[in-house]
Design an enzyme around this catalytic site. Structure first.
Site, PDB file in Angstrom:
ATOM      1  N   SER A  10       0.855  -1.192   0.000  1.00  0.00           N
ATOM      2  CA  SER A  10       0.000   0.000   0.000  1.00  0.00           C
ATOM      3  C   SER A  10       0.885   1.234   0.000  1.00  0.00           C
ATOM      4  CB  SER A  10      -0.887   0.032   1.239  1.00  0.00           C
ATOM      5  OG  SER A  10      -1.416   1.351   1.374  1.00  0.00           O
ATOM      6  N   HIS A  35      -1.170  -1.374  -4.272  1.00  0.00           N
ATOM      7  CA  HIS A  35      -2.446  -1.111  -3.590  1.00  0.00           C
ATOM      8  C   HIS A  35      -2.558   0.396  -3.347  1.00  0.00           C
ATOM      9  CE1 HIS A  35      -5.868  -2.352  -1.049  1.00  0.00           C
ATOM     10  NE2 HIS A  35      -5.487  -1.424  -0.192  1.00  0.00           N
ATOM     11  N   ASP A  37      -4.842   3.299  -1.803  1.00  0.00           N
ATOM     12  CA  ASP A  37      -5.895   3.537  -0.811  1.00  0.00           C
ATOM     13  C   ASP A  37      -6.508   4.916  -0.969  1.00  0.00           C
ATOM     14  OD1 ASP A  37      -6.068   1.195   0.913  1.00  0.00           O
ATOM     15  OD2 ASP A  37      -3.987   1.636   1.444  1.00  0.00           O
ATOM     16  N   MET A  39      -9.120   7.681   0.167  1.00  0.00           N
ATOM     17  CA  MET A  39      -9.889   8.091   1.354  1.00  0.00           C
ATOM     18  C   MET A  39     -10.469   9.476   1.124  1.00  0.00           C
ATOM     19  SD  MET A  39      -7.209   6.865   4.226  1.00  0.00           S
ATOM     20  CE  MET A  39      -6.605   5.171   4.250  1.00  0.00           C
ATOM     21  N   HIS A  74      -8.349   0.671  -3.863  1.00  0.00           N
ATOM     22  CA  HIS A  74      -9.250   0.383  -2.735  1.00  0.00           C
ATOM     23  C   HIS A  74      -9.957   1.685  -2.393  1.00  0.00           C
ATOM     24  CE1 HIS A  74      -9.535  -0.694   1.850  1.00  0.00           C
ATOM     25  NE2 HIS A  74     -10.727  -0.622   1.270  1.00  0.00           N
ATOM     26  N   MET A  76     -12.221   3.872  -0.344  1.00  0.00           N
ATOM     27  CA  MET A  76     -12.909   4.094   0.938  1.00  0.00           C
ATOM     28  C   MET A  76     -13.630   5.425   0.795  1.00  0.00           C
ATOM     29  SD  MET A  76      -9.748   2.750   3.237  1.00  0.00           S
ATOM     30  CE  MET A  76      -8.620   2.895   1.862  1.00  0.00           C
ATOM     31  N   MET A 145     -10.959  -6.374   5.645  1.00  0.00           N
ATOM     32  CA  MET A 145     -10.202  -5.391   6.428  1.00  0.00           C
ATOM     33  C   MET A 145      -9.826  -6.023   7.771  1.00  0.00           C
ATOM     34  SD  MET A 145     -10.019  -2.499   4.628  1.00  0.00           S
ATOM     35  CE  MET A 145      -9.068  -1.726   5.910  1.00  0.00           C
ATOM     36  N   ASP A 183      -6.238  -6.880   4.373  1.00  0.00           N
ATOM     37  CA  ASP A 183      -5.703  -5.512   4.344  1.00  0.00           C
ATOM     38  C   ASP A 183      -5.697  -4.922   5.746  1.00  0.00           C
ATOM     39  OD1 ASP A 183      -4.999  -2.918   3.765  1.00  0.00           O
ATOM     40  OD2 ASP A 183      -6.741  -2.473   2.504  1.00  0.00           O
TER      41      ASP A 183
HETATM   42  C1  DX5 Z   1      -6.319   1.237   5.709  1.00  0.00           C
HETATM   43  C2  DX5 Z   1      -5.857   0.852   4.322  1.00  0.00           C
HETATM   44  C3  DX5 Z   1      -4.727  -0.105   4.299  1.00  0.00           C
HETATM   45  C4  DX5 Z   1      -3.497   0.411   4.978  1.00  0.00           C
HETATM   46  C5  DX5 Z   1      -2.605  -0.741   5.280  1.00  0.00           C
HETATM   47  O1  DX5 Z   1      -7.439   2.018   5.616  1.00  0.00           O
HETATM   48  O2  DX5 Z   1      -6.918   0.267   3.600  1.00  0.00           O
HETATM   49  O3  DX5 Z   1      -4.426  -0.513   2.973  1.00  0.00           O
HETATM   50  O4  DX5 Z   1      -2.824   1.354   4.240  1.00  0.00           O
HETATM   51  O5  DX5 Z   1      -1.539  -0.233   6.001  1.00  0.00           O
HETATM   52  P1  DX5 Z   1      -0.738  -1.099   7.049  1.00  0.00           P
HETATM   53  O6  DX5 Z   1      -0.159  -2.259   6.314  1.00  0.00           O
HETATM   54  O7  DX5 Z   1       0.281  -0.138   7.542  1.00  0.00           O
HETATM   55  O8  DX5 Z   1      -1.723  -1.535   8.100  1.00  0.00           O
HETATM   56 ZN    ZN Z   2      -6.418  -0.688   1.535  1.00  0.00          ZN
END
Ligand code: DX5
Ligand code: ZN
Length: 226
Positions: A10, A35, A37, A39, A74, A76, A145, A183
């Protein structure tokens, strides 16, 4: 159906000032997927990056031989559909979303696939897998998750292992080719337990980008998976 394991760093934990370089370096160091992410400060209490950054890193998501490495987006975010289309146009290969963030999850899946991407459903630690009842025949990936979404660097929630097992049973019963991704909080010392529960695709952010030697961490993860 058994799968080859995939490691998906990620880039939420990468150095944003050098994102292209980080992407190509982590692939050269052994990553399979990138990956990404997303947000929105609405569905989750944090804000990361959007389609323009996805498009900017796309040319860097390649192996040293020039083979493309999949961009695993991903989302969110809430709502889902308009941004999913933007990510499809920005070069995403897979797009996952949280079914509770979409008013019509089936329509969102259809729209992602119609745009030429693989579609995934993401489940938070407290979200049951019920959405799979009517969607498992239409998706390519299930994301479990193992932390609450919104931040990198959190601790792995052990209860996720139970949910991974449930998801694995559903995939096997479907007979379909679906990746099972975990994840959050994945490290060399717990990746094996996630694999034993049935995961085949592993997101890791801080475990990889928090260390100076990405290749060493990825190799340690692969050794643990052997
Ligand atoms: C959290 C993300 C993850 C996160 C994982 O909301 O979806 O992908 O970045 O990070 P680590 O591996 O540091 O938990
Ligand atoms: Zn993620």
């Amino acid at each position: 159906m058994t799968h080859t394991y995939r490691i998906a760093p990620s880039i939420l934990s990468a150095d944003f000032a050098r994102l292209g370089e980080e992407v190509s370096r982590v692939i050269a160091d052994g990553a399979d997927w990138i990956h990404f992410d997303v947000m929105d400060n609405h569905y989750v209490p944090n804000l990361s990056f959007g389609p323009m950054i996805c498009q900017a890193i796309k040319p860097h998501a390649k192996t040293v031989d020039g083979q493309p490495a999949p961009l695993d987006v991903h989302m969110m975010v809430q709502p889902v559909d308009a941004l999913a289309q933007a990510f499809a146009q920005a070069g995403a290969d897979l797009i996952s979303f949280h079914p509770d963030a979409s008013a019509h999850a089936h329509r969102s899946v259809q729209a992602i696939r119609a745009a030429g991407c693989k579609a995934g459903l993401a489940f938070n630690p407290a979200t049951p897998l019920d959405a799979l009842d009517w969607l498992i025949d239409d998706i390519d990936l299930i994301l479990i998750m193992s932390v609450n979404p919104g931040f990198g660097g959190q601790s792995f929630i052990e209860g996720a292992l139970h949910k991974i097992k449930q998801a694995r049973r559903r995939i096997d019963a479907s007979g379909r080719d679906i990746r099972l991704q975990v994840d959050g909080g994945i490290k060399p010392d717990n990746i094996r337990r996630a694999a034993d529960a049935g995961a085949d695709t592993f997101v890791a952010g801080s475990a990889i980008f928090g260390q100076p030697n990405y290749a060493a961490v990825i190799a340690e993860m692969r050794r643990a998976l052997q």
